[in-house]
Motif scaffolding. Structure first.
Motif, PDB file in Angstrom:
ATOM      1  N   GLY A  90      17.113  -1.939 -10.087  1.00  0.00           N
ATOM      2  CA  GLY A  90      17.362  -0.420 -10.676  1.00  0.00           C
ATOM      3  C   GLY A  90      17.016   0.758 -10.121  1.00  0.00           C
ATOM      4  N   GLU A  91      17.075   2.012  -9.866  1.00  0.00           N
ATOM      5  CA  GLU A  91      17.296   3.454  -9.181  1.00  0.00           C
ATOM      6  C   GLU A  91      16.251   3.583  -8.970  1.00  0.00           C
ATOM      7  N   GLY A  92      14.740   3.143  -9.183  1.00  0.00           N
ATOM      8  CA  GLY A  92      13.713   3.431  -8.535  1.00  0.00           C
ATOM      9  C   GLY A  92      12.717   4.808  -9.298  1.00  0.00           C
ATOM     10  N   ALA A  93      11.696   4.914  -8.887  1.00  0.00           N
ATOM     11  CA  ALA A  93      10.891   5.734  -9.246  1.00  0.00           C
ATOM     12  C   ALA A  93       9.955   6.511  -8.462  1.00  0.00           C
ATOM     13  N   ARG A  94       9.975   7.899  -8.927  1.00  0.00           N
ATOM     14  CA  ARG A  94       8.634   8.736  -7.886  1.00  0.00           C
ATOM     15  C   ARG A  94       7.576   7.764  -7.532  1.00  0.00           C
ATOM     16  N   LEU A  95       7.363   7.673  -6.478  1.00  0.00           N
ATOM     17  CA  LEU A  95       5.753   7.267  -5.766  1.00  0.00           C
ATOM     18  C   LEU A  95       4.710   7.741  -6.385  1.00  0.00           C
ATOM     19  N   PRO A  96       3.877   5.953  -6.744  1.00  0.00           N
ATOM     20  CA  PRO A  96       2.375   6.467  -7.556  1.00  0.00           C
ATOM     21  C   PRO A  96       1.904   6.321  -7.039  1.00  0.00           C
ATOM     22  N   VAL A  97       1.166   6.379  -5.239  1.00  0.00           N
ATOM     23  CA  VAL A  97       0.562   6.573  -4.029  1.00  0.00           C
ATOM     24  C   VAL A  97       1.036   7.295  -3.190  1.00  0.00           C
ATOM     25  N   SER A  98      -0.222   7.931  -2.302  1.00  0.00           N
ATOM     26  CA  SER A  98       0.868   8.669  -1.200  1.00  0.00           C
ATOM     27  C   SER A  98      -0.393   8.259   0.352  1.00  0.00           C
ATOM     28  N   GLY A  99      -0.479   8.587   1.347  1.00  0.00           N
ATOM     29  CA  GLY A  99      -0.427   7.602   2.621  1.00  0.00           C
ATOM     30  C   GLY A  99       0.030   6.333   2.514  1.00  0.00           C
ATOM     31  N   VAL A 100      -0.697   5.731   3.976  1.00  0.00           N
ATOM     32  CA  VAL A 100       0.536   4.208   4.241  1.00  0.00           C
ATOM     33  C   VAL A 100       0.834   3.659   3.083  1.00  0.00           C
ATOM     34  N   GLN A 101      -0.047   4.014   1.731  1.00  0.00           N
ATOM     35  CA  GLN A 101       0.075   2.499   1.474  1.00  0.00           C
ATOM     36  C   GLN A 101       1.640   3.054   0.355  1.00  0.00           C
ATOM     37  N   ARG A 102       1.724   4.311   0.287  1.00  0.00           N
ATOM     38  CA  ARG A 102       2.981   4.214  -0.174  1.00  0.00           C
ATOM     39  C   ARG A 102       4.563   3.677   0.188  1.00  0.00           C
ATOM     40  N   PHE A 103       4.307   2.190   0.885  1.00  0.00           N
ATOM     41  CA  PHE A 103       4.597   1.783   2.028  1.00  0.00           C
ATOM     42  C   PHE A 103       4.729   0.628   1.812  1.00  0.00           C
ATOM     43  N   SER A 104       3.746  -0.013   1.428  1.00  0.00           N
ATOM     44  CA  SER A 104       3.011  -1.030   1.098  1.00  0.00           C
ATOM     45  C   SER A 104       3.801  -1.910   0.780  1.00  0.00           C
ATOM     46  N   PRO A 105       4.395  -1.907  -0.607  1.00  0.00           N
ATOM     47  CA  PRO A 105       5.698  -2.646  -1.513  1.00  0.00           C
ATOM     48  C   PRO A 105       6.542  -3.075  -0.394  1.00  0.00           C
ATOM     49  N   LEU A 106       6.652  -1.816   0.145  1.00  0.00           N
ATOM     50  CA  LEU A 106       8.346  -2.636   1.306  1.00  0.00           C
ATOM     51  C   LEU A 106       7.711  -3.845   2.321  1.00  0.00           C
ATOM     52  N   VAL A 107       6.795  -3.042   2.864  1.00  0.00           N
ATOM     53  CA  VAL A 107       6.227  -4.182   3.113  1.00  0.00           C
ATOM     54  C   VAL A 107       5.307  -5.236   3.206  1.00  0.00           C
ATOM     55  N   GLU A 108       5.435  -5.204   1.867  1.00  0.00           N
ATOM     56  CA  GLU A 108       4.205  -7.139   1.177  1.00  0.00           C
ATOM     57  C   GLU A 108       5.558  -7.366   0.246  1.00  0.00           C
ATOM     58  N   ASP A 109       6.477  -6.710  -0.399  1.00  0.00           N
ATOM     59  CA  ASP A 109       6.917  -7.525  -1.045  1.00  0.00           C
ATOM     60  C   ASP A 109       8.700  -7.999  -0.960  1.00  0.00           C
ATOM     61  N   HIS A 110       9.392  -7.314   0.468  1.00  0.00           N
ATOM     62  CA  HIS A 110      10.157  -7.334   1.066  1.00  0.00           C
ATOM     63  C   HIS A 110      10.146  -8.055   2.803  1.00  0.00           C
ATOM     64  N   LEU A 111       9.297  -7.574   3.901  1.00  0.00           N
ATOM     65  CA  LEU A 111       9.635  -6.756   4.701  1.00  0.00           C
ATOM     66  C   LEU A 111       8.914  -8.951   4.923  1.00  0.00           C
ATOM     67  N   ALA A 112       7.207  -8.651   4.299  1.00  0.00           N
ATOM     68  CA  ALA A 112       6.586  -9.913   4.879  1.00  0.00           C
ATOM     69  C   ALA A 112       6.629 -11.442   4.640  1.00  0.00           C
TER      70      ALA A 112
END
Length: 242
Positions: free
Chosen positions: A111-133
């Motif tokens: 999908g095309e994605g959506a506006r970020l629901p959070v700010s701070g370092v947590q904004r990168f958590s989906p990328l780190v936890e669901d792809h990189l890790a």
């Protein structure tokens, strides 16, 4: 280019986003989940190893990972940092378009994605936890390359992207501030270890990786520009020793 990203990558920047496509892309692809299977992943790495006359298993894995991260991270991080846009990059939901020699050409998003629901370092958590890790763990298991080296490869690309965003947007931009905080934090807010902590250090004006990527084990390759080593170790490149 994915239509939702057009406003984030105008003009010459459009080329950066060409590595992200949607499910209507006609090229053959491999489901991202297949890269978590050791046998399938080893087949990919073995095919990629044919690029080198004297391939070293771990060095091949490091080169493959760097290519993958260079296709994934620049557009995903720029969208996140500059536009507060979260792209769906979970490894078990994407597809990966591979070249004939099995390097990553494009990431096929659901999908095309959506506006970020959070700010701070947590904004990168989906990328780190669901792809990189999960991908890094799988590549490490398949090749024997230490996971810390793979995280360093990802961090090296990430730090470059963050620095370029800072130069364009300014250090005070919220996305840049959050990204700098991520790379400077030893821990996530919940206390977990941050594997992307300080991938790059600057010494005497020179940009250096904190952890060597081991590409020097392939005889045809020189040290990378940000290598922490000053020269190629005298021991055999193929010995697997440091």
């Amino acid at each position: 280019m994915i239509p939702a990203l057009a406003a984030f990558f105008p003009g010459k920047l459009a080329a950066i986003a060409e590595s992200l496509v949607l499910e209507d892309d006609p090229r053959p692809h491999v489901p991202g989940a297949a890269f978590l299977d050791g046998d399938r992943l080893r087949q990919v790495l073995d095919a990629f190893a044919a690029n080198y006359a004297e391939p070293d298993e771990q060095a091949v894995a490091t080169q493959w990972s760097k290519w993958h991260f260079s296709q994934l991270l620049p557009p995903v991080l720029i969208a996140n940092i500059a536009a507060d846009w979260l792209l769906p990059t979970a490894i078990d939901r994407i597809g990966i378009v591979l070249s004939p020699d099995r390097r990553t050409l494009a990431i096929r998003l659901p999908g095309e994605g959506a506006r970020l629901p959070v700010s701070g370092v947590q904004r990168f958590s989906p990328l780190v936890e669901d792809h990189l890790a999960p991908l890094i763990a799988a590549v490490s298991r398949a090749s024997g390359l230490p996971a810390k080296t793979l995280w360093s490869n990802a961090g090296n690309v990430a730090e470059t992207v963050v620095s370029e965003c800072a130069a364009f947007l300014g250090e005070a931009h919220p996305g840049v501030t959050d990204a700098r905080a991520l790379l400077a934090a030893r821990l996530w807010p919940d206390g977990r270890r941050n594997e992307l902590f300080e991938p790059i250090r600057y010494r005497e004006g020179r940009r250096r990786r904190r952890i060597c990527c081991l590409r020097y084990r392939i005889a045809s390759l020189p040290l990378c520009k940000s290598c922490p080593l000053d020269s190629i170790p005298s021991r055999s490149r193929r010995s697997g020793k440091e």
